[in-house]
Structures are given as C-alpha cells and as structure tokens.
Motif scaffolding. Structure first.
Motif, mmCIF file in Angstrom:
data_model
loop_
_atom_site.group_PDB
_atom_site.id
_atom_site.type_symbol
_atom_site.label_atom_id
_atom_site.label_comp_id
_atom_site.label_asym_id
_atom_site.label_seq_id
_atom_site.Cartn_x
_atom_site.Cartn_y
_atom_site.Cartn_z
ATOM 1 N N ALA A 168 7.226 9.767 21.812
ATOM 2 C CA ALA A 168 6.570 11.027 23.007
ATOM 3 C C ALA A 168 5.085 11.295 23.965
ATOM 4 N N PHE A 169 4.146 10.585 22.842
ATOM 5 C CA PHE A 169 3.325 10.033 22.779
ATOM 6 C C PHE A 169 2.975 9.667 23.900
ATOM 7 N N TRP A 170 4.532 8.490 23.816
ATOM 8 C CA TRP A 170 3.655 6.852 24.755
ATOM 9 C C TRP A 170 4.529 7.688 26.288
ATOM 10 N N ARG A 171 5.379 7.872 25.751
ATOM 11 C CA ARG A 171 5.655 8.745 27.128
ATOM 12 C C ARG A 171 5.485 9.633 28.220
ATOM 13 N N ASP A 172 4.243 10.383 27.750
ATOM 14 C CA ASP A 172 3.430 11.084 27.556
ATOM 15 C C ASP A 172 2.015 9.895 28.531
ATOM 16 N N TYR A 173 2.085 9.316 27.953
ATOM 17 C CA TYR A 173 0.422 8.704 28.635
ATOM 18 C C TYR A 173 1.734 7.553 29.182
ATOM 19 N N ASP B 294 3.403 8.285 31.482
ATOM 20 C CA ASP B 294 3.761 9.445 33.031
ATOM 21 C C ASP B 294 2.932 9.029 33.702
ATOM 22 N N GLY B 295 1.545 9.373 33.000
ATOM 23 C CA GLY B 295 0.889 9.563 33.801
ATOM 24 C C GLY B 295 -0.501 8.475 33.994
#
Length: 354
Positions: free
Chosen positions: A225-230, A232-233
């Motif tokens: 989940a952290f990597w997906r958010d990273y 995305d931004g």
C-alpha cells in the motif's frame, strides 16, 4: 550443505527422469566430478539410482521409486513468494533455497498435477525487466535483506541527486521493492516512524548493520500500500514543467512508442483540435528544462516547442550546437546560415502562434 545437494539430486531425477552428469552439474552448480561422487554416495546409501552409457544415456531412478523427504524448511517456505522471479531470489541470496523449495513442491505433487506444472513451466515465462534494461544487482543487497528480515537498524552513506549529494542516514529498514529491475529500500529515519522514505539500493555507497539495535515496525504497516501511494504521487512530484508543444500527425500517433506512459496520457488528454496542417497543440509535463531538451529533440523535426520561452531557446540552442558540430569542412557559409535560422527561431519564441 552436501545433504541438501544430495536430496536435490534425487528430486531432480524423480521429477525429470533421466539426466546426464553434465545436466545435473548445471542444475546443482557443481562440477561433473562432484556429481559422480554424489551418485556413488546415493547408491551406497541404498537409493536405487543407476546410469546408462552412451550419448543418449544418463542417470535415473529405478521405476516407481519416490522419496518422501519433501518437507519444506523455514527458509524454503519463505522463498516461495519469489517463485516467478529467480533473478530477484538470487539477488537476495535465496537462489539455491528457492530452487530446492520448487523441487520439493514438484516432487510432492500427484503425477497428473506434476505433469501439468511442467507443461506450464515449458510454455510460460515471466520476465519482469523492461526492454533495454539490465538487472540491478547491488552488491550489498543480501546483507540489506537480512537487516530488513531481522529488523536491524542500519547506517548508510547515500548518494542522492540534490545537494549535498552524499549524506549519512541512520534508518529502520521496513522493506525492499523490486520495480522494473531496480531495487528500492523503504525505510524510516531511525526513531521516527512517520518519516518513511524510499532509497535506491544501488545508490547506497556504504552500509553498516547495527546487530545490537533492533526496531519495531509500525503496527499495520503495509509495504504494498505504501508503494502504491508513493507511485501515485511520483509523477506529480517529478513532472513540474508544463510545455506547450505542436506535434505533427504522424508523430502524435507514434508517441506511445517514444515516450513513457505518463507523458503519453497527459499529451492525449490535453490535445486540442488539429490546425490547418493537421498539427495538434498539446501540453507535455516534463521534469526540467535540462531534462526536457533531449526528450523533445529525440522526437525530431515533427515537434515544435511553443512555450515556455526558456525551453524553446534551449532546444534551439542545442540544435544549433549540433549543426555546428556536424558542419562539413569548407561549408561555413551554409552552416552559418542554418545556425542563424535556428537562432532566429529561438528569439521569436515569445511571438510564436499556437
């Protein structure tokens, strides 16, 4: 170590049938002489393995023999998540462990499923590395993976793009991510669980593991989940320069083969109606003027930068320098005329029509 190799040899023969000494040596990563010694040891221990001479010969087990020593130990079970990525497993120091685990799983399957598994392996192969890229295999990756697994604090000297380029960091390593063949470390600055950052492993110049200092992972921290958010931004942080560009029809349709997906999506979303010549005006998000120039020049004469003026001047200046570099000997007049034309285009950037 030798016991594990002997078991792997038996499982190879059990799963694949007859194999030559050379094939077994290649699978096990040992010499042919070592294979001969291992075969003798297995025969002496009562394992019904025999060999046939000739170029079509090899070693095989007596028909019907199957070993029941197929239980996975902890390291092998943990390696199975990398079953589709043997290169990544090797980088993390788990290559031999993964191979042993796969052999044991195959041996434990009923014959119909074992045959089906073999057909899938023969017909489908996962290669996650992008074209024109080599596998990123940093030398300290296995040590770093061990620190991640055992929750040991690390001290690194890291090379980054911003000044100062070399910095010292004390980190709590939460996880490792393999993205398009490149390894990244996800870690928090020691003692500050909220300051989670990403670091390219190949940019770590020095790594020290503090074996005496552990850390607690935040409850519920989700690496995926952290990597997906990273991600995305990432493009929002990276692509800050908005360039207005005219693109010829042929180049517009060819952009998916020339630019990365994020740029292509932005271009297609911003495209206006074609002008009288069929050219389309679009907005291209780019990182900086310096990095935008080679990207735009790689598209050739079928694009024209309209704005910002600084970028138009930079593209024109680089084009003029290329003309000067390739000017034929004794052709100064013609080359100077071409360079003057390019320079004139640069000076007219502020008055160019969309």
């Amino acid at each position: 170590m030798r016991a594990a190799r002997l078991l792997s040899l038996v499982l190879l023969l059990q799963n694949r049938g007859r194999l030559t000494a050379e094939e077994l040596a290649g699978e096990l990563g040992v010499s042919v002489r070592t294979v001969y010694r291992d075969i003798e040891s297995l025969s002496g221990a009562g394992i019904p393995v025999y060999g046939d001479a000739g170029h079509r010969g090899g070693y095989q087990l007596l028909d019907g023999y199957r070993t029941r020593l197929t239980g996975l130990h902890a390291d092998e079970a943990e390696s199975l998540f990398l079953a589709g990525l043997p290169g990544a497993a090797a980088d993390l120091g788990l290559g031999e462990v993964l191979a042993a685990a796969q052999l044991k799983l195959t041996a434990a399957l009923p014959a119909p499923l074992r045959d089906r598994s073999g057909r899938i392996r023969e017909r489908f192969h996962l290669d996650a590395l992008g074209w024109y890229r080599e596998q990123d295999s940093p030398p300290g990756l296995a040590v770093l993976a061990d620190a991640v697994w055992n929750q040991r604090r690390i001290r690194v000297r890291y090379h980054r793009w911003a000044a100062p380029q070399e910095v010292e960091r004390e980190l709590d390593p939460y996880g490792l991510v393999l993205k398009a063949g490149v390894w990244y470390l996800v870690a928090a600055v020691a003692g500050t669980q909220d300051a989670v950052r990403t670091y390219r492993v190949s940019q770590i110049l020095r790594l020290e593991v503090d074996e005496g200092t552990g850390f607690e992972r935040p409850a519920g921290f989700d690496l995926a989940a952290f990597w997906r958010d990273y991600l995305d931004g990432y493009d929002a942080r990276r692509l800050r320069l908005q360039a207005s560009v005219r693109i010829a029809p042929a180049m517009f349709s060819a952009l998916p083969d020339r630019l990365d997906a994020a740029l292509v999506r932005a271009v297609q979303a911003s495209a206006g109606p074609p002008d009288a010549e069929g050219w389309v005006t679009v907005t291209v998000p780019l990182e900086s003027v310096e990095l935008a120039v080679p990207t735009l020049l790689s598209l050739g004469p079928e694009v024209e930068v309209l704005a910002p003026e600084e970028l138009r001047r930079a593209v024109a200046g680089t084009a003029a320098a290329v003309l000067a570099r390739y000017r034929p000997a004794g052709d100064g007049v013609r080359s100077s005329s071409a360079e003057a034309s390019v320079a004139s285009s640069a000076s007219a950037a502020s008055t160019a029509k969309p």
